[in-house]
Design an enzyme around this catalytic site. Structure first.
Site, PDB file in Angstrom:
ATOM      1  N   SER A  20       7.603   3.509  -9.950  1.00 42.07           N
ATOM      2  CA  SER A  20       6.632   3.515 -11.055  1.00 42.07           C
ATOM      3  C   SER A  20       7.236   4.302 -12.205  1.00 42.07           C
ATOM      4  CB  SER A  20       5.342   4.195 -10.594  1.00 42.07           C
ATOM      5  OG  SER A  20       4.508   4.513 -11.693  1.00 42.07           O
ATOM      6  N   TYR A  28       0.947  11.193  -6.371  1.00 41.34           N
ATOM      7  CA  TYR A  28       1.538   9.905  -6.776  1.00 41.34           C
ATOM      8  C   TYR A  28       2.859  10.147  -7.502  1.00 41.34           C
ATOM      9  CZ  TYR A  28       1.630   5.070  -8.499  1.00 41.34           C
ATOM     10  OH  TYR A  28       1.968   3.757  -8.757  1.00 41.34           O
TER      11      TYR A  28
HETATM   12  P1  NAD Z   1      -2.676  -2.940  -4.550  1.00 38.99           P
HETATM   13  O1  NAD Z   1      -3.746  -1.945  -4.249  1.00 38.99           O
HETATM   14  O2  NAD Z   1      -3.049  -4.225  -5.175  1.00 38.99           O
HETATM   15  O3  NAD Z   1      -1.851  -3.281  -3.213  1.00 38.99           O
HETATM   16  C1  NAD Z   1      -1.448  -2.264  -2.341  1.00 38.99           C
HETATM   17  C2  NAD Z   1      -0.925  -2.863  -1.053  1.00 38.99           C
HETATM   18  O4  NAD Z   1      -0.534  -1.784  -0.200  1.00 38.99           O
HETATM   19  C3  NAD Z   1      -1.942  -3.706  -0.299  1.00 38.99           C
HETATM   20  O5  NAD Z   1      -1.325  -4.786   0.336  1.00 38.99           O
HETATM   21  C4  NAD Z   1      -2.465  -2.727   0.748  1.00 38.99           C
HETATM   22  O6  NAD Z   1      -2.961  -3.352   1.924  1.00 38.99           O
HETATM   23  C5  NAD Z   1      -1.215  -1.934   1.043  1.00 38.99           C
HETATM   24  N1  NAD Z   1      -1.573  -0.630   1.596  1.00 38.99           N
HETATM   25  C6  NAD Z   1      -2.315   0.344   1.006  1.00 38.99           C
HETATM   26  N2  NAD Z   1      -2.498   1.361   1.850  1.00 38.99           N
HETATM   27  C7  NAD Z   1      -1.832   1.033   2.991  1.00 38.99           C
HETATM   28  C8  NAD Z   1      -1.664   1.683   4.239  1.00 38.99           C
HETATM   29  N3  NAD Z   1      -2.208   2.865   4.507  1.00 38.99           N
HETATM   30  N4  NAD Z   1      -0.942   1.043   5.187  1.00 38.99           N
HETATM   31  C9  NAD Z   1      -0.392  -0.163   4.938  1.00 38.99           C
HETATM   32  N5  NAD Z   1      -0.532  -0.818   3.784  1.00 38.99           N
HETATM   33  C10 NAD Z   1      -1.240  -0.227   2.827  1.00 38.99           C
HETATM   34  O7  NAD Z   1      -1.621  -2.133  -5.429  1.00 38.99           O
HETATM   35  P2  NAD Z   1      -0.486  -2.628  -6.456  1.00 38.99           P
HETATM   36  O8  NAD Z   1      -0.944  -2.288  -7.816  1.00 38.99           O
HETATM   37  O9  NAD Z   1      -0.043  -4.011  -6.140  1.00 38.99           O
HETATM   38  O10 NAD Z   1       0.677  -1.597  -6.108  1.00 38.99           O
HETATM   39  C11 NAD Z   1       1.823  -1.986  -5.368  1.00 38.99           C
HETATM   40  C12 NAD Z   1       2.912  -0.962  -5.615  1.00 38.99           C
HETATM   41  O11 NAD Z   1       3.232  -0.929  -7.003  1.00 38.99           O
HETATM   42  C13 NAD Z   1       2.487   0.465  -5.234  1.00 38.99           C
HETATM   43  O12 NAD Z   1       3.577   1.124  -4.633  1.00 38.99           O
HETATM   44  C14 NAD Z   1       2.167   1.093  -6.578  1.00 38.99           C
HETATM   45  O13 NAD Z   1       2.351   2.478  -6.577  1.00 38.99           O
HETATM   46  C15 NAD Z   1       3.187   0.395  -7.469  1.00 38.99           C
HETATM   47  N6  NAD Z   1       2.847   0.398  -8.888  1.00 38.99           N
HETATM   48  C16 NAD Z   1       1.699  -0.179  -9.329  1.00 38.99           C
HETATM   49  C17 NAD Z   1       1.411  -0.149 -10.683  1.00 38.99           C
HETATM   50  C18 NAD Z   1       0.185  -0.770 -11.255  1.00 38.99           C
HETATM   51  O14 NAD Z   1      -0.093  -0.546 -12.452  1.00 38.99           O
HETATM   52  N7  NAD Z   1      -0.570  -1.560 -10.500  1.00 38.99           N
HETATM   53  C19 NAD Z   1       2.288   0.498 -11.574  1.00 38.99           C
HETATM   54  C20 NAD Z   1       3.441   1.092 -11.080  1.00 38.99           C
HETATM   55  C21 NAD Z   1       3.713   1.034  -9.724  1.00 38.99           C
END
Ligand code: NAD
Length: 264
Positions: free
Chosen positions: A146, A159
């Site tokens: 991120s 985070y």
């Molecule tokens: P999301 O909430 O849509 O998806 C998260 C996924 O992780 C889901 O499949 C969920 O089942 C899984 N997960 C969560 N907790 C879990 C656990 N305890 N055990 C197993 N699986 C688990 O989130 P997203 O926005 O798609 O984020 C995905 C990645 O991208 C993350 O690492 C997040 O930090 C990173 N990210 C997201 C953003 C954003 O703006 N959405 C920005 C930068 C980085």
């Protein structure tokens, strides 16, 4: 011989029942990979993710469970994929959670959960999947970090710590594999409109007494010079590129995709 498609490659994408991970799984399946989905969710959500990631280019994806707050689940996940599908060629660590709280009120329980899912699980999946990649002298490890891996904003202690750690882990794995056909990189998105961010927009809308749309626009405009959210499919496109031969010498980078945020 150049490997121009991902046909025959086994890809495990953690956290691919939703959001960015699901978009990555879809893209890798379109590229021809044998995709292994992972993540939490009700049966209907998991079935929908499998359907969404099913492509004519590759076999129907399979879903694997495992709650990554438990360290043993990360190791078991890789072992289960290796036993039932095959050795992993492409490992994408996308599972991640957020917790927003001032540091003085940040519970140790939430800190441990965020570090376990966002950082320790990646350490363990890499540790378990890497030997088979090195044996075949080809592999891709891609960690979804991120822009929070580069700076700290208030109330996101765990985070930011986890994402800074994930970038450090990426660089170390890249260094250790530098003379091999295995690469390890990170992608660092800014705001991407997924369920993880929707929850933060909902909290902001409730706090400010504005609509979800207004809160979302204000959120992204405040930090992305482009004023635009990053799309999950765009992150997936970058992951797909990192799997091509053109990216053979892209090693140890944290590639930001953030509407120009880090350039300011
Ligand atoms: P999301 O909430 O849509 O998806 C998260 C996924 O992780 C889901 O499949 C969920 O089942 C899984 N997960 C969560 N907790 C879990 C656990 N305890 N055990 C197993 N699986 C688990 O989130 P997203 O926005 O798609 O984020 C995905 C990645 O991208 C993350 O690492 C997040 O930090 C990173 N990210 C997201 C953003 C954003 O703006 N959405 C920005 C930068 C980085």
């Amino acid at each position: 011989m150049l490997h121009t498609s991902l046909e025959g490659r086994v890809a495990l994408v953690t956290g691919s029942t939703s959001g960015i991970g699901l978009a990555i799984a879809q893209r890798l399946a379109q590229d021809g990979a044998t995709v292994c989905l992972h993540g939490l969710g009700e049966a209907a959500q998991i079935e929908a993710a499998i359907s969404a990631a099913t492509s004519q280019m590759g076999p129907r994806p399979r879903h694997f469970g495992g709650n990554l707050t438990e360290p043993a689940a990360a190791t078991s996940l890789v072992e289960e994929v290796e036993e039932t599908v095959g050795s992993i060629d492409i490992l994408v660590n996308s599972a991640g959670i957020q917790h927003v709280s001032p540091i003085t009120e940040f519970s140790l329980e939430r800190w441990n959960a965020v570090l376990a899912v966002n950082l320790t699980a990646a350490f363990l999946t890499i540790q378990r999947a890497l030997p088979a990649m090195l044996k075949r002298n080809w592999g891709r490890v891609i960690n979804i970090a991120s822009v929070s891996g580069y700076f700290g904003v208030p109330h996101k202690a765990a985070y930011a710590a986890s994402k800074h750690g994930l970038l450090g882990l990426t660089k170390v794995v890249s260094s250790e594999t530098a003379r091999t056909g295995v690469t390890c990189n990170a992608v660092c998105p800014g705001w991407v409109l997924t369920p993880l961010v929707e929850r933060q927009i909902e909290a902001r809308a409730a706090r400010d007494g504005v609509s979800f749309e207004t809160a979302g626009t204000e959120l992204v405009s405040a930090s992305h010079p482009s004023g635009q959210f990053v799309k999950p499919e765009q992150v997936a496109g970058l992951v797909s590129f990192l799997c091509t031969p053109d990216a053979d010498e892209v090693r140890g980078v944290g590639w930001n995709m953030d509407g120009g945020r880090l350039a300011r």
